[in-house]
Design an enzyme around this catalytic site. Structure first.
Site, PDB file in Angstrom:
ATOM      1  CE  LYS A 170      -2.236   3.239   2.210  1.00 18.19           C
ATOM      2  NZ  LYS A 170      -1.863   4.296   1.715  1.00 18.19           N
ATOM      3  N   GLY A 227       4.977   4.369  10.883  1.00 20.53           N
ATOM      4  CA  GLY A 227       4.074   4.749  10.436  1.00 20.53           C
ATOM      5  C   GLY A 227       3.847   5.206  12.347  1.00 20.53           C
ATOM      6  CB  SER A 228       0.959   7.928  12.971  1.00 23.42           C
ATOM      7  OG  SER A 228      -0.023   6.877  12.780  1.00 23.42           O
ATOM      8  NE  ARG A 229       1.290   4.688  21.422  1.00 22.03           N
ATOM      9  CZ  ARG A 229       1.632   5.012  23.019  1.00 22.03           C
ATOM     10  NH1 ARG A 229       2.687   5.941  22.652  1.00 22.03           N
ATOM     11  NH2 ARG A 229       0.733   4.453  23.772  1.00 22.03           N
ATOM     12  N   GLY A 231      -2.016   5.365  13.155  1.00 21.01           N
ATOM     13  CA  GLY A 231      -2.214   3.930  12.043  1.00 21.01           C
ATOM     14  C   GLY A 231      -2.300   2.578  12.362  1.00 21.01           C
ATOM     15  CD  GLU A 251      10.311   1.951  12.669  1.00 19.12           C
ATOM     16  OE1 GLU A 251      10.713   1.122  12.245  1.00 19.12           O
ATOM     17  OE2 GLU A 251      10.363   2.927  13.263  1.00 19.12           O
ATOM     18  CB  CYS A 288      11.958   5.563  13.651  1.00 17.25           C
ATOM     19  SG  CYS A 288      11.879   5.297  11.846  1.00 17.25           S
TER      20      CYS A 288
HETATM   21  P1  NAP Z   1       1.029   7.217   9.289  1.00 19.70           P
HETATM   22  O1  NAP Z   1      -0.449   8.878   9.500  1.00 19.70           O
HETATM   23  O2  NAP Z   1       0.922   6.381  10.063  1.00 19.70           O
HETATM   24  O3  NAP Z   1       0.801   6.296   7.742  1.00 19.70           O
HETATM   25  C1  NAP Z   1       1.574   5.422   7.233  1.00 19.70           C
HETATM   26  C2  NAP Z   1       0.769   4.829   6.229  1.00 19.70           C
HETATM   27  O4  NAP Z   1      -0.344   3.875   6.925  1.00 19.70           O
HETATM   28  C3  NAP Z   1      -0.168   5.340   4.795  1.00 19.70           C
HETATM   29  O5  NAP Z   1       0.319   4.735   3.973  1.00 19.70           O
HETATM   30  C4  NAP Z   1      -1.061   5.835   6.063  1.00 19.70           C
HETATM   31  O6  NAP Z   1      -2.977   5.997   4.647  1.00 19.70           O
HETATM   32  C5  NAP Z   1      -1.798   4.663   6.137  1.00 19.70           C
HETATM   33  N1  NAP Z   1      -3.219   4.931   7.148  1.00 19.70           N
HETATM   34  C6  NAP Z   1      -2.796   5.573   8.544  1.00 19.70           C
HETATM   35  N2  NAP Z   1      -3.733   5.751   9.186  1.00 19.70           N
HETATM   36  C7  NAP Z   1      -4.104   4.226   8.798  1.00 19.70           C
HETATM   37  C8  NAP Z   1      -5.599   4.071   9.006  1.00 19.70           C
HETATM   38  N3  NAP Z   1      -6.147   4.800  10.363  1.00 19.70           N
HETATM   39  N4  NAP Z   1      -6.116   3.091   8.098  1.00 19.70           N
HETATM   40  C9  NAP Z   1      -5.623   2.686   7.690  1.00 19.70           C
HETATM   41  N5  NAP Z   1      -4.099   2.302   7.132  1.00 19.70           N
HETATM   42  C10 NAP Z   1      -3.739   3.912   7.493  1.00 19.70           C
HETATM   43  O7  NAP Z   1       2.263   7.395   9.081  1.00 19.70           O
HETATM   44  P2  NAP Z   1       2.821   8.586   8.604  1.00 19.70           P
HETATM   45  O8  NAP Z   1       2.277   9.478   7.583  1.00 19.70           O
HETATM   46  O9  NAP Z   1       4.600   8.780   8.160  1.00 19.70           O
HETATM   47  O10 NAP Z   1       3.342   9.886   9.601  1.00 19.70           O
HETATM   48  C11 NAP Z   1       2.207  10.762  10.305  1.00 19.70           C
HETATM   49  C12 NAP Z   1       2.373  10.056  11.685  1.00 19.70           C
HETATM   50  O11 NAP Z   1       3.419   9.305  11.508  1.00 19.70           O
HETATM   51  C13 NAP Z   1       4.084  11.540  11.852  1.00 19.70           C
HETATM   52  O12 NAP Z   1       3.635  12.841  12.602  1.00 19.70           O
HETATM   53  C14 NAP Z   1       4.782  10.655  13.321  1.00 19.70           C
HETATM   54  O13 NAP Z   1       3.821  10.794  13.963  1.00 19.70           O
HETATM   55  C15 NAP Z   1       4.618   9.021  12.912  1.00 19.70           C
HETATM   56  N6  NAP Z   1       5.898   8.534  12.185  1.00 19.70           N
HETATM   57  C16 NAP Z   1       5.890   7.993  12.968  1.00 19.70           C
HETATM   58  C17 NAP Z   1       7.747   6.434  12.463  1.00 19.70           C
HETATM   59  C18 NAP Z   1       7.828   6.351  13.139  1.00 19.70           C
HETATM   60  O14 NAP Z   1       9.088   5.692  12.929  1.00 19.70           O
HETATM   61  N7  NAP Z   1       8.016   6.004  14.921  1.00 19.70           N
HETATM   62  C19 NAP Z   1       7.676   7.668  11.191  1.00 19.70           C
HETATM   63  C20 NAP Z   1       6.938   7.872   9.861  1.00 19.70           C
HETATM   64  C21 NAP Z   1       5.916   8.620  10.815  1.00 19.70           C
HETATM   65  P3  NAP Z   1      -2.532   7.205   3.260  1.00 19.70           P
HETATM   66  O15 NAP Z   1      -1.129   6.897   2.411  1.00 19.70           O
HETATM   67  O16 NAP Z   1      -2.977   7.467   2.875  1.00 19.70           O
HETATM   68  O17 NAP Z   1      -1.488   8.360   4.758  1.00 19.70           O
END
Ligand code: NAP
Length: 499
Positions: A170, A227-229, A231, A251, A288
């Site tokens: 995805k 990604g995010s906690r 998500g 992660e 991260c």
């Molecule tokens: P994200 O919002 O969690 O998105 C990651 C992936 O998961 C994307 O493909 C997103 O789709 C998908 N997704 C998110 N929520 C979902 C849900 N409820 N159901 C199904 N799919 C879902 O993370 P991000 O866009 O990378 O960054 C946002 C935040 O994530 C940052 O501000 C940060 O806090 C955190 N982050 C943490 C790390 C780490 O390693 N700790 C790394 C990166 C980001 P879409 O593409 O459509 O949005």
């Protein structure tokens, strides 16, 4: 290209749409991709080790063959500089080749042979042979902050393919053009290697529907996510509520504490402060493993650290963040800290244009940190928080109240070793990687690397998403009892073992 809603990629630096339209997938297309992956699974999981390794090598070559177009597109979509992206491409192809080597070596199969003994009393001993088998098709969610190394052909995909699992990616909505270039490269390698076309697929989405449908699909047997906690936990919930629950290797969130020991601070507080500032601002803090929390006993050594960090950070230019959403989330989190009654602002970097974030360093004391659990929430970006402690006992109290982490770093001199010895056993309960006199940013891809850790760093602290051990996330052991040679998989047959 899908048949769903269309969308444009966004230039990170300006928020403007970039040329070329992309189309999200429909639920029918999710179903089709899962059906194809399921169809590919029996043959792909049983490919000879050399065929699978050569396929991974070919993916690496195809990514290199894209040339500069990949870097130029990734720069526009992520705002990351050329040097960083070139380095990340090298890491991505290096990681594919490392897994190719791992597949050739075959250790991950964990072949085991227990000889039977029909004469054993009181019951005969059966003959047992064991090997690891691939779990099945894997859904991979590309990360926003590593558009190459943790995305379409990144570590999750490479380790799942190495294990013999077909992959459906995805793609992250923040870098669709980059994803498409890499996706085509993988597809070309699949077809040139004569593999089933369902071995790899990639889907776009304009919301969460596609990703959620993929995780819910009964033919998907594991999930890789960065990604995010929020998500990650949404996907864990879907996976655990399925008729057949499946593992989600997510992660998610880590603030990567750095413990500054008294002798190290006294001897070289200013040097550590300067080095910390360099690590904090790397990649606009969008790692991260970004060092977001410093724990130290208050005193002149800590003052020297703070002065040097303050001076270095004041010179730091604002940097473009990956997406408008991430920029907004960072600004809001910094604002929350700045207006927190128990937190003081210690240093701030230069301001920039829209989408460019300024670095900020805050401080609080241990009692306030312990009283306000929200202070240990991850701020994704270049923001740090110093926790001042009155003594060693308070340092331990802070550590005992921390959530799981990817990394914990210790800044120590030899005179600090006795104090460090007390702490290390506790730290290994808290994090996947402990390091001395460094910072967690910069993750080596190698056999002894762990990029994982207890919740919420990951949803499954027994695993790593970087390094060759990552392959084990997508395998499970099967034991064959008293099998005639002809019915055994070839790796377990007498000829396969040299018996
Ligand atoms: P994200 O919002 O969690 O998105 C990651 C992936 O998961 C994307 O493909 C997103 O789709 C998908 N997704 C998110 N929520 C979902 C849900 N409820 N159901 C199904 N799919 C879902 O993370 P991000 O866009 O990378 O960054 C946002 C935040 O994530 C940052 O501000 C940060 O806090 C955190 N982050 C943490 C790390 C780490 O390693 N700790 C790394 C990166 C980001 P879409 O593409 O459509 O949005």
């Amino acid at each position: 290209m899908g048949k769903g809603k269309s969308f444009f990629a966004v230039e990170a630096a300006t928020g403007n749409s970039l040329p070329v339209e992309f189309a999200g997938a429909t639920l029918d297309e999710v179903n089709e991709a899962s059906a194809l992956a399921w169809e590919a699974f029996p043959s792909f999981s049983e490919t000879g080790l050399e065929t699978r390794a050569a396929f991974l090598d070919r993916v690496a070559l195809e990514i290199e063959a894209i040339g500069d177009d990949l870097i130029v597109r990734a720069m526009a979509e992520t705002g990351l500089p050329r040097g960083r992206l070139e380095g990340e491409r090298a890491r991505t192809v290096g990681q594919l080749r490392l897994f190719a080597k791992e597949v050739r070596a075959g250790r991950f199969q964990e072949l085991r042979f227990d000889a039977g003994d029909p004469t054993r009393k009181p019951v005969p001993k059966p003959e047992l042979r064991l090997r690891n088998v691939a779990l099945g098709p894997v859904a991979v969610f590309g990360a926003s902050n590593f558009p190459l190394a943790f995305s379409v052909a990144g570590g999750d995909t490479a380790s799942a393919l190495a294990a013999g699992c077909p992959v459906i990616v995805k793609a992250h909505s923040a870098h669709p053009g980059t994803s498409e270039l890499v996706g085509h490269a993988v597809q070309k390698a699949v077809s040139d290697s004569g593999l089933h076309p369902g071995t790899f697929a990639m889907l776009f989405d304009t919301g969460f529907e596609v990703g959620q449908a993929l995780v819910a699909d009964h033919r998907i047997k594991a999930v890789g996510f960065t990604g995010s906690r929020r998500g990650g936990m949404a996907l864990v919930k879907i996976a655990s509520e399925r008729k057949q629950p499946i593992p989600v290797y997510a992660e998610m969130s880590s603030i990567n504490p750095v413990i500054l020991f008294p002798n190290a601070l006294q001897q070289r507080g200013a040097d550590i402060g300067k080095a910390f500032a360099g690590s904090l601002v790397l990649g606009a803090g969008q790692f991260c493993t970004n060092p977001g929390l410093l724990i130290a006993i208050d005193g002149p050594g800590l003052d020297a650290f703070k002065d040097a960090a303050r001076a270095a950070l004041a010179e730091t230019p604002a940097q473009t963040m990956l997406t408008g959403g991430i920029f907004k989330a960072y600004c809001e989190a910094v604002q929350r800290l700045a207006s927190h009654s128990s937190v003081a602002e210690l240093a701030r970097g230069q301001d920039g244009k829209e989408f460019q974030a300024a670095t900020v360093l805050f401080e609080t004391d241990a009692s306030s940190f312990l009283a306000h659990p929200e202070l240990q929430e991850e701020v994704f970006g270049a923001a740090g928080l110093i926790v001042k402690c009155s003594d060693e006992r308070q340092v331990l109290e802070v550590l005992d109240n921390l959530e799981g982490q990817l990394t914990i770093a210790l800044q120590v001199d030899e005179a600090d070793h006795p104090a460090a010895q007390v702490i290390v056993p506790r730290l290994q309960q808290l994090a996947g990687r402990l390091l001395i006199n460094g910072f967690g940013t910069g993750v080596e891809v190698s056999p002894a690397m762990v990029h994982g850790g207890p919740f919420p760093a990951t949803s499954d602290g027994r695993s790593t998403s970087v390094g060759t051990l990552a392959i084990y996330r997508f395998l499970r052991p099967v034991s064959y009892q008293d099998f005639p040679d002809v019915l055994l998989p070839s790796a377990l047959q007498n000829s396969g073992t040299g018996k």
